[in-house]
Design an enzyme around this catalytic site. Structure first.
Site, PDB file in Angstrom:
ATOM      1  N   LYS A  48       0.773  -1.268  -0.113  1.00 43.46           N
ATOM      2  CA  LYS A  48      -0.123  -0.354  -0.177  1.00 43.46           C
ATOM      3  C   LYS A  48       0.942   1.229   0.090  1.00 43.46           C
ATOM      4  O   LYS A  48       2.129   1.106   0.568  1.00 43.46           O
ATOM      5  CB  LYS A  48      -0.956   0.034   1.152  1.00 43.46           C
ATOM      6  CG  LYS A  48      -2.064  -0.888   0.869  1.00 43.46           C
ATOM      7  CD  LYS A  48      -3.341  -0.805   1.959  1.00 43.46           C
ATOM      8  CE  LYS A  48      -4.449  -1.823   1.780  1.00 43.46           C
ATOM      9  NZ  LYS A  48      -5.486  -1.753   2.810  1.00 43.46           N
ATOM     10  N   ARG A 103      -3.338 -10.057   5.158  1.00 44.70           N
ATOM     11  CA  ARG A 103      -3.919 -10.072   3.758  1.00 44.70           C
ATOM     12  C   ARG A 103      -2.748  -9.291   2.922  1.00 44.70           C
ATOM     13  O   ARG A 103      -2.594  -8.190   2.998  1.00 44.70           O
ATOM     14  CB  ARG A 103      -5.059  -9.212   3.724  1.00 44.70           C
ATOM     15  CG  ARG A 103      -5.631  -9.106   2.349  1.00 44.70           C
ATOM     16  CD  ARG A 103      -6.966  -8.307   2.389  1.00 44.70           C
ATOM     17  NE  ARG A 103      -7.764  -8.280   0.986  1.00 44.70           N
ATOM     18  CZ  ARG A 103      -7.343  -7.484   0.193  1.00 44.70           C
ATOM     19  NH1 ARG A 103      -6.035  -6.546   0.142  1.00 44.70           N
ATOM     20  NH2 ARG A 103      -7.555  -7.519  -1.047  1.00 44.70           N
TER      21      ARG A 103
END
Ligand code: 7PJ
Length: 276
Positions: free
Chosen positions: A221, A255
């Site tokens: 991210k 995740r």
């Protein structure tokens, strides 16, 4: 701390790795449904071989600016993949969706977890999740995916995320979701700037106090890109650091895109935790 996902029971006091499987079509590929299903299954087999305990199947991109998808399109993308993986592989299939119809049909086809980045706020989502009988992950988001990164603001991000998640837990339980079928996620990058994300990660233990296992997603991210100054495809070391920290701070699921590498990193974190 045990939780059962469509017949598979896991000890959530340990950290498990969830592999990401996107089934959003690549606009540069002209592959038909069969090829897409084939490609998804190949990828799923690799994720399981690499040590994934969960595979998160998603048919809707939540990136700001991404195209919206109709219910039928999302069903067509997600359901065949959920069904095929559930039948063939020894893994918990998670479905990354906010759409009630997708929740209901996926659960019927063998999915073991509903992962909703909109925290069951869409009309019908609470009831669909409750009737499915499978566990749900409720994630914090400020605003809507399209606009959430425009100007995220909090007075106290940890408190506000905690209050939001508590309210959604009450709503889920009110609709009939069992308390021990609820996983929580602070939603890294979903309406948060770097400072907000870091404060949440630094205080992850305090979110454990809400009494539910935690799922965290930071893989590749932009929060990590901001820290290390690297493009999305060069964020593996930063992602492993984030997963390791999360595992040490008690996350039950991380995740990630890079399952094999993350399994090793999390194993080291778990070994240290158990020795302490
Ligand atoms: C998350 C997610 C996350 C949960 C995405 C991306 C964006 N589900 N789905 N938590 N992120 N539960 O992977 O970059 O952080 S999509």
């Amino acid at each position: 701390m045990e939780m059962t996902f469509a017949g598979r029971t896991l000890d959530m006091s340990r950290c498990h790795v969830m592999g990401i499987l996107n089934v959003t079509p690549d606009s540069f590929s002209d592959g038909g449904r069969f090829n897409q299903l084939d490609a998804a299954l190949l990828r799923a087999r690799q994720l399981v071989a690499d040590g994934a305990a969960f595979i998160d199947v998603g048919g809707e991109s939540t990136r700001p600016g991404a195209a919206t998808v109709t219910v039928q399109e999302e069903l067509d993308r997600v359901c065949p993949v959920v069904e095929a993986i559930s039948q063939e592989l020894d893994v918990v299939v998670s479905v990354d969706t906010s759409t009630p119809e997708v929740m209901t049909q996926s659960a019927a086809l063998g999915a073991g977890l509903i992962n909703d980045v909109r925290a069951l706020q869409r009309d019908g989502a609470l009831d669909a999740a409750a009737s499915s009988g499978i566990p749900v992950c409720i994630m914090h988001i400020q605003g809507e995916p399209q606009t959430m990164q425009e100007r995220p603001e909090y007075r106290n991000v940890l408190r506000e995320v905690g209050e939001f998640l508590s309210e959604r837990v009450r709503a889920a339980q009110g609709a009939g979701v069992a308390a021990d079928n609820i996983i929580l996620d602070p939603g890294f990058g979903f309406g948060k700037n770097l400072e907000h994300n870091l404060r949440l990660l630094a205080s992850l233990e305090q979110l454990q106090a809400l009494g539910h296992p935690l799922l965290v997603g930071m893989s590749r991210k932009s929060m990590l890109g901001e820290i290390v100054g690297r493009d999305v495809n060069e964020r593996l070391p930063a992602s492993l650091a984030a997963a390791t920290i999360s595992a040490l701070k008690g996350a039950g699921i991380v995740r990630v895109h890079d399952v094999r590498e993350t399994v090793d990193a999390v194993s080291v974190a778990m070994a240290v935790k158990e020795a302490g």
